[in-house]
Write an enzyme that holds these catalytic residues in place. Structure first.
Site, mmCIF file in Angstrom:
data_model
loop_
_atom_site.group_PDB
_atom_site.id
_atom_site.type_symbol
_atom_site.label_atom_id
_atom_site.label_comp_id
_atom_site.label_asym_id
_atom_site.label_seq_id
_atom_site.Cartn_x
_atom_site.Cartn_y
_atom_site.Cartn_z
ATOM 1 N N THR A 60 48.874 -41.192 -32.242
ATOM 2 C CA THR A 60 47.514 -41.178 -32.720
ATOM 3 C C THR A 60 47.050 -39.799 -32.309
ATOM 4 O OG1 THR A 60 47.194 -43.541 -32.350
ATOM 5 C CG2 THR A 60 45.236 -42.175 -32.210
ATOM 6 N N GLY B 72 44.465 -51.304 -36.010
ATOM 7 C CA GLY B 72 44.641 -51.057 -34.581
ATOM 8 C C GLY B 72 43.329 -50.690 -33.914
ATOM 9 N N ASP B 73 43.418 -50.083 -32.729
ATOM 10 C CA ASP B 73 42.204 -49.806 -31.971
ATOM 11 C C ASP B 73 41.472 -48.551 -32.414
ATOM 12 O OD1 ASP B 73 44.442 -48.348 -30.935
ATOM 13 O OD2 ASP B 73 43.218 -47.813 -29.199
ATOM 14 N N THR C 132 44.969 -43.849 -27.104
ATOM 15 C CA THR C 132 46.229 -43.895 -27.836
ATOM 16 C C THR C 132 47.175 -44.828 -27.097
ATOM 17 O OG1 THR C 132 48.187 -42.653 -28.491
ATOM 18 C CG2 THR C 132 46.974 -41.785 -26.628
ATOM 19 N N GLY C 133 47.915 -45.629 -27.837
ATOM 20 C CA GLY C 133 48.834 -46.552 -27.178
ATOM 21 C C GLY C 133 49.028 -47.781 -28.022
#
Lengths: 376, 376
Positions: free
Chosen positions: B238, B268-269, B288-289
């Site tokens: 990201t 996603g987030d 990010t992750g």
């Protein structure tokens, strides 16, 4: 009524002790010792179980907005109150039966989705394209597991799809036709998009489009004037439930058709974990209102963090967020929340909010219940 | 260098006073009085402006994951570092020129989107269907305004679409083809979906599908065994930027292609305000992750609230969330954050995170900068 294991065993043993004592059998001293042990076990049991003593709390909402008594017919008012009571009936029975909070909020929201009075599932509002795009989210406070669907068009009960996302995928949030496809693969009830349509929502879309056209017209006449976004009743309407079960676990669920006349695949706060829906070990929250403001304030998580880190009470945190910060930013709406002690709040800064609660403090007390619509 | 208005006016007036004094003109006393007023104005100016004395901070990331030195060729490593430095060059020039944090994070993320090394814009990962679905969000700390797009397929720079959502609509989040349509109407650069594809990402999808097939095979052989979700490098990647500008304002931006092999319209987030992206008056955060864990923890807002309500330092909050709570829940990844004093953190619990910062403490000092990839 199913009780949590330690209490149930305790009750059974007390019963045996009573029989034994009455019959004056020689095993009484043994039972007495066991009984004393159990009292100690209960004293040092996890506070959640000990604290609730088989109490539970369920709070529900059916949307906040410009709900005025003068605009509501007595029969419609009664219909809303009846629907809210039915939802509480269902939820209370499950909680009294020892069902987990997660099951309860899902079932209650399903019922409200199926009820065409509310803007979720059947009776959802229409998009600018004259279709329905539904959003829903569910969260389990015990393990922070969550699931959500956004912009789905063919799932009869979006909240159940959200739960399937939570339990049967490694994802949290699925959207659009992909989410519909997932629900179909899961064997959920699928419907034509028109299943969700009601006459009332068709009229709502017409009114919204008319108001928009009038504003566009005014904008052309006075291009320099600043216009507030059209803020009206049809922006609102969401259903939600938060519950504390007999085991001290919390869960939250929210479902909505979003905003009348929405376009461009707009997603509101309801399916966003932390914004419209959130639950952890301390508190469960479901929001309703002008979604964009709830997203910007990350409303539900803000409430939880004020309690966890800010040493605020539930009531204080709810008041600050809904009565002070939300209007200051220019938004409005409300929320429902319950904490692990069974305390709950239902603050809102609109004219009304369809809402209700049922609470049983402990095994010995009877439950209290209320449903309401207006501010007063 | 553009200075904020009060300082600029003060400087100009001081210049005039000096000329006047040197020339011994009779208007000197008047200017002196004006000058004294200005000193007072500056003394009582908002602390943000006074405090930073033209300092600024920019922190960027290009994704966290299993980035191992032994798996990286020296030339690829150099390419990553060069890209990170270019992003810092662009951002620092803008900050030094007095551009607002919001403009800076957008421009920096655009550059990283255009860079095929990172999983955002060109070079984004492929979905299970062999397409690209992009997510992006931007937030302005000053007024809590935010914009986001999810699942877009034809917008060359999703972060700019997110900013347009924020500035030109009353919405926060648009999704799918509706969001693409909005961007087209806004006149943004539109591209074929294949524009985003690179050979490296095609290979990534093949590897992901192969690993998935192998796991399915194993599941058939040992149906009772429990399998962890496939957790690998291709889940991550990201880009993000957070900045504090000379005026003490904060902003955050995040953009991503999401997870390789994702399906069902997974979100996603990154595009979720409060989860992957958040900024307020105190702190700006980009994550990010493994997105699902960041959503469940409402990561970015959690960080902000620990600082606002928990009296935690930025470093402490970042450590607790990324090194303790995230792994405890089973997730991993990292984040970047900067607060209003210019302090910043870049914690991560993966093998590596593409990252960098540039910071200028005040007008008198020179800026410090670093780019890095691995843990050590």
């Amino acid at each position: 009524m199913t009780l949590p294991p330690p209490i149930r065993i305790g009750k059974d043993l007390l019963g045996l002790m009573y029989i034994d004592y009455m019959m004056n059998l020689p095993i009484y001293p043994l039972f007495r010792r066991l009984g004393l042990c159990l009292i100690f076990v209960n004293l040092f049991a996890p506070s959640s179980t000990a604290q609730h003593k088989s109490g539970y709390t369920l709070v529900i909402h059916g949307g906040a907005g410009t709900i005025l008594r003068k605009q509501m017919s007595p029969s419609l008012e009664q219909a809303y109150l009846r629907s809210l009571n039915q939802a509480l009936d269902l939820g209370e029975k499950m909680l009294a039966d020892g069902k987990p909070a997660l099951d309860v909020v899902e079932a209650v929201v399903r019922l409200l989705e199926d009820d065409s009075l509310f803007n979720a599932g059947k009776g959802a509002v229409l998009t600018n394209a004259g279709e329905h795009e539904l959003d829903a989210a569910i969260m389990n406070g015990q393990d922070l597991k969550a699931g959500s669907v956004a912009g789905v068009m063919h799932i009869k009960n979006p909240i159940t799809a959200a739960r399937r996302v939570m339990e049967n995928t490694e994802h949290v949030m699925l959207s659009g036709s992909g989410a519909d496809e997932f629900a179909r693969q899961q064997g959920l009830d699928m419907v034509e998009n028109s299943y969700f349509t009601t006459t009332s929502r068709k009229n709502g879309l017409e009114r919204a489009k008319q108001a928009e056209a009038e504003q566009e017209q005014k904008k052309k006449q006075e291009p320099t004037a600043s216009f507030k976004p059209i803020k009206s009743d049809w922006k609102y309407g969401t259903v939600g439930a938060v519950a504390l079960d007999q085991f001290g676990h919390l869960a939250a669920a929210t479902s909505t058709g979003g905003m009348t006349n929405k376009r461009y695949g707009r997603i509101g706060d309801a399916p966003l974990i932390g914004a419209g829906t959130y639950a952890d070990a301390l508190v469960a929250v479901s929001c309703t209102g002008w979604g964009e403001y709830f997203i910007r304030m990350v409303m539900a998580k803000s409430l939880a963090d004020r309690i966890r880190f800010g040493n605020q009470t539930l009531a204080q945190a709810g008041h600050d967020l809904i009565q002070v910060e939300l209007p200051r930013l220019g938004g409005d709406g409300g929320l429902i929340a319950v904490d692990r002690t069974g305390e709950f709040i239902l603050p809102f800064c609109t004219e009304g909010m369809y809402r209700g609660y049922v609470k049983k403090k402990d095994a010995g007390s009877s439950s209290t219940r209320q449903v309401a619509i207006y501010k007063d």
